[in-house]
Design a protein around this motif. Structure first.
Motif, mmCIF file in Angstrom:
data_model
loop_
_atom_site.group_PDB
_atom_site.id
_atom_site.type_symbol
_atom_site.label_atom_id
_atom_site.label_comp_id
_atom_site.label_asym_id
_atom_site.label_seq_id
_atom_site.Cartn_x
_atom_site.Cartn_y
_atom_site.Cartn_z
ATOM 1 N N TYR A 201 18.137 50.238 17.113
ATOM 2 C CA TYR A 201 18.745 51.645 16.128
ATOM 3 C C TYR A 201 19.859 51.249 15.376
ATOM 4 N N ARG A 202 19.770 51.311 14.216
ATOM 5 C CA ARG A 202 20.828 50.740 13.094
ATOM 6 C C ARG A 202 21.791 51.837 12.854
ATOM 7 N N LEU A 203 23.025 51.481 13.144
ATOM 8 C CA LEU A 203 24.143 52.590 12.866
ATOM 9 C C LEU A 203 24.905 52.153 11.764
ATOM 10 N N SER A 204 25.282 53.105 10.964
ATOM 11 C CA SER A 204 26.065 53.084 9.704
ATOM 12 C C SER A 204 27.097 54.215 9.521
ATOM 13 N N PRO A 205 28.113 54.087 8.632
ATOM 14 C CA PRO A 205 28.902 55.393 8.394
ATOM 15 C C PRO A 205 28.187 56.445 8.120
ATOM 16 N N GLN A 206 27.260 56.016 7.441
ATOM 17 C CA GLN A 206 26.325 57.401 6.549
ATOM 18 C C GLN A 206 25.364 57.595 7.461
ATOM 19 N N SER A 207 25.241 57.378 8.710
ATOM 20 C CA SER A 207 24.096 57.945 9.517
ATOM 21 C C SER A 207 24.420 59.131 10.229
ATOM 22 N N ARG A 208 23.313 59.928 10.501
ATOM 23 C CA ARG A 208 23.452 61.157 11.216
ATOM 24 C C ARG A 208 24.304 61.268 12.438
ATOM 25 N N SER A 209 23.907 59.788 13.070
ATOM 26 C CA SER A 209 24.495 59.977 14.411
ATOM 27 C C SER A 209 26.100 59.088 14.558
ATOM 28 N N ALA A 210 26.406 59.113 13.345
ATOM 29 C CA ALA A 210 27.700 58.321 13.191
ATOM 30 C C ALA A 210 28.839 59.150 13.682
ATOM 31 N N ASN A 211 28.996 60.409 13.164
ATOM 32 C CA ASN A 211 30.109 61.303 13.664
ATOM 33 C C ASN A 211 29.865 61.994 14.838
ATOM 34 N N LYS A 212 30.413 61.359 16.060
ATOM 35 C CA LYS A 212 30.084 61.915 17.629
ATOM 36 C C LYS A 212 30.531 63.470 17.595
ATOM 37 N N PHE A 213 31.671 63.718 17.062
ATOM 38 C CA PHE A 213 32.207 65.117 17.224
ATOM 39 C C PHE A 213 31.123 66.143 16.811
ATOM 40 N N GLU A 214 30.522 65.662 15.328
ATOM 41 C CA GLU A 214 29.650 66.620 14.712
ATOM 42 C C GLU A 214 28.389 66.604 15.394
ATOM 43 N N CYS A 215 28.080 65.610 16.253
ATOM 44 C CA CYS A 215 26.943 65.361 17.079
ATOM 45 C C CYS A 215 26.912 66.392 18.113
ATOM 46 N N GLY A 216 28.178 66.244 18.797
ATOM 47 C CA GLY A 216 28.498 67.240 20.251
ATOM 48 C C GLY A 216 28.340 68.330 19.661
ATOM 49 N N LEU A 217 28.824 68.931 18.563
ATOM 50 C CA LEU A 217 28.959 70.393 18.137
ATOM 51 C C LEU A 217 27.304 70.778 17.636
ATOM 52 N N ASN A 218 26.748 69.780 17.138
ATOM 53 C CA ASN A 218 25.249 70.246 16.718
ATOM 54 C C ASN A 218 24.522 70.468 17.990
ATOM 55 N N THR A 219 24.622 69.753 18.906
ATOM 56 C CA THR A 219 23.975 69.532 20.201
ATOM 57 C C THR A 219 24.237 71.023 21.061
ATOM 58 N N TRP A 220 25.309 71.193 20.867
ATOM 59 C CA TRP A 220 25.854 72.731 21.628
ATOM 60 C C TRP A 220 25.163 73.883 20.756
ATOM 61 N N ARG A 221 25.164 73.899 19.429
ATOM 62 C CA ARG A 221 24.419 74.892 18.742
ATOM 63 C C ARG A 221 22.798 74.955 19.029
ATOM 64 N N ILE A 222 22.455 73.673 19.189
ATOM 65 C CA ILE A 222 20.960 73.482 19.572
ATOM 66 C C ILE A 222 20.600 74.175 20.839
ATOM 67 N N TYR A 223 21.342 73.905 21.701
ATOM 68 C CA TYR A 223 21.297 74.585 23.177
ATOM 69 C C TYR A 223 21.262 76.045 23.127
ATOM 70 N N ARG A 224 22.184 76.445 22.261
ATOM 71 C CA ARG A 224 22.233 78.241 22.359
ATOM 72 C C ARG A 224 21.225 78.793 21.377
ATOM 73 N N ALA A 225 21.150 78.054 20.111
ATOM 74 C CA ALA A 225 20.196 78.734 19.129
ATOM 75 C C ALA A 225 18.773 78.450 19.468
ATOM 76 N N HIS A 226 18.372 77.199 19.682
ATOM 77 C CA HIS A 226 16.927 76.778 19.800
ATOM 78 C C HIS A 226 16.612 76.915 21.335
ATOM 79 N N SER A 227 17.045 76.431 22.069
ATOM 80 C CA SER A 227 16.506 76.423 23.639
ATOM 81 C C SER A 227 17.055 77.832 24.243
ATOM 82 N N GLY A 228 18.116 78.626 23.822
ATOM 83 C CA GLY A 228 18.074 79.773 24.171
ATOM 84 C C GLY A 228 18.975 80.119 25.326
ATOM 85 N N LEU A 229 19.735 79.022 25.769
ATOM 86 C CA LEU A 229 20.275 78.875 26.870
ATOM 87 C C LEU A 229 21.555 79.882 26.865
#
Length: 255
Positions: A201-229
């Motif tokens: 899996y290739r990482l680059s500064p432009q990849s969606r997974s590069a910003n770990k803070f944003e990934c963590g925040l996005n995951t939290w939003r998914i857990y609440r908005a999509h999974s309904g936890l």
């Protein structure tokens, strides 16, 4: 009809496409079709894809009418796919030559409908980054929310057992693969790990997974908005996810 349909969304990937296309041609299992959807690239991607399709009839190129993102591109490819099995490979990622053969052996031996395997991160120049990424042995709703290691490039799905495979657009969140796996699990399917390192899996500064803070925040939003936890449930699973993600990726930096 081919045995396996390989799905690849493409947008301005000319830098990586030749190596990615070569990694498919190098597969020891040759019964595949490679469907690539050009999402209105503005670089030389279209020319590279056209040349590849002329050189190998197994390569099928679809040109999107407008730039709609990787979710729409994957779904367009899925609609055109003829294979019983579906595998996913993004335009900058790579596979081991035995990826398809070992996946088929594993699925046929156990009757699995949904599998994934281990992989490693690489930098823009192909250098290995971080440790081997290992998913859970069995993917359930809990392990999906608390572990990592089931990215698109590792997954193979048997459409004979799971006929309807499509990604849901959940903008502004970047987790269409997570949401598809969640949907399959809620339907009663389970994912199973093939314990072999078969992808990069290739990482680059432009990849969606590069910003770990944003990934963590996005995951939290998914857990609440999509999974309904609930807040408590989401917090409990998110903390486990964050710790596991930190351990896996602390030495993996895009370069």
């Amino acid at each position: 009809m081919s045995l396996i349909s390989i799905i690849t969304p493409v947008y301005n990937a000319a830098r990586w496409l030749p190596e990615t296309l070569a990694t498919v041609r190098a597969q020891t299992l040759a019964d595949w079709e490679h469907i690539l959807v050009d999402d209105c690239s503005t670089d030389d991607s279209a020319e590279i894809l056209e040349a590849a399709s002329i050189a190998d009839s197994r390569v099928r190129v679809i040109r999107a009418s407008c730039n709609a993102g990787p979710t729409a591109a994957r779904n367009q490819a899925l609609e055109a796919a003829t294979g019983r099995f579906i595998a996913f490979l993004d335009a900058d990622d790579l596979w081991h030559p035995e990826k398809l053969a070992l996946s088929m052996d594993w699925m046929n031996a156990h009757g699995y409908a949904f599998i994934y395997h281990d992989y490693r991160h690489i930098s823009h120049d192909g250098s290995l980054l971080g440790k081997l990424v290992i998913g859970p042995d069995v993917l359930t709703l809990r392990t999906l929310h608390t572990r990592r290691g089931t990215g698109c490039l590792t997954v193979v799905i048997d459409r004979l057992q799971i006929p309807e495979v499509a990604f849901t657009e959940i903008s502004p969140y970047h987790a269409e693969d997570f949401c598809l796996w969640s949907k399959l699990l809620r339907q009663g399917h389970r994912g199973h790990r093939l314990p072999v390192d078969l992808a990069r899996y290739r990482l680059s500064p432009q990849s969606r997974s590069a910003n770990k803070f944003e990934c963590g925040l996005n995951t939290w939003r998914i857990y609440r908005a999509h999974s309904g936890l609930s807040v408590a449930h989401a917090t409990f699973w998110w903390v486990q996810y964050a710790w596991n993600a930190f351990r896996l990726h602390r030495n993996a930096r895009p370069g």
